[in-house]
Design a protein around this motif. Structure first.
Motif, short mmCIF file in Angstrom:
data_model
loop_
_atom_site.label_atom_id
_atom_site.label_comp_id
_atom_site.label_asym_id
_atom_site.label_seq_id
_atom_site.Cartn_x
_atom_site.Cartn_y
_atom_site.Cartn_z
N THR A 41 0.88 -1.07 0.16
CA THR A 41 -0.10 0.01 0.06
C THR A 41 0.84 1.33 -0.19
O THR A 41 0.54 2.41 -0.54
N ALA A 42 2.10 1.25 0.55
CA ALA A 42 3.06 2.26 0.50
C ALA A 42 3.60 2.73 -0.97
O ALA A 42 3.37 3.79 -1.33
N VAL A 43 3.86 1.48 -1.52
CA VAL A 43 4.20 1.66 -2.87
C VAL A 43 3.14 2.29 -3.74
O VAL A 43 3.48 3.21 -4.66
N ILE A 44 1.92 1.67 -3.53
CA ILE A 44 0.81 2.22 -4.36
C ILE A 44 0.58 3.86 -4.19
O ILE A 44 0.11 4.56 -5.09
N GLY A 45 0.88 4.18 -2.87
CA GLY A 45 0.70 5.41 -2.39
C GLY A 45 1.69 6.52 -2.91
O GLY A 45 1.76 7.55 -2.60
#
Length: 63
Positions: free
Chosen positions: A54-58
């Motif tokens: 989710t951090a990478v997507i964000g």
């Protein structure tokens, strides 16, 4: 493409990401085998992987 249809398309993509083949993202990540020693584990591997994805997507670019 209008903003509304673009948002509808993104919502559809997010829904597909969350429920891939009837399984949630966490269900998929829980399948990954955890090679760590049991007594050293403080956090579940699935939780760590979920936060990373989710951090990478964000847009995260570093630790």
């Amino acid at each position: 493409m209008t903003i509304r249809s673009h948002c509808d398309h993104m919502l559809s993509f997010e829904q597909q990401l969350i429920t891939m083949n009837g399984l949630s993202l966490l269900d998929h990540l829980s399948i990954v085998r955890d090679p760590r020693q049991q007594w050293k584990i403080e956090h579940k591997l699935a939780d760590i992987l979920f936060l990373t994805v989710t951090a990478v997507i964000g847009g995260a670019e570093g630790w």
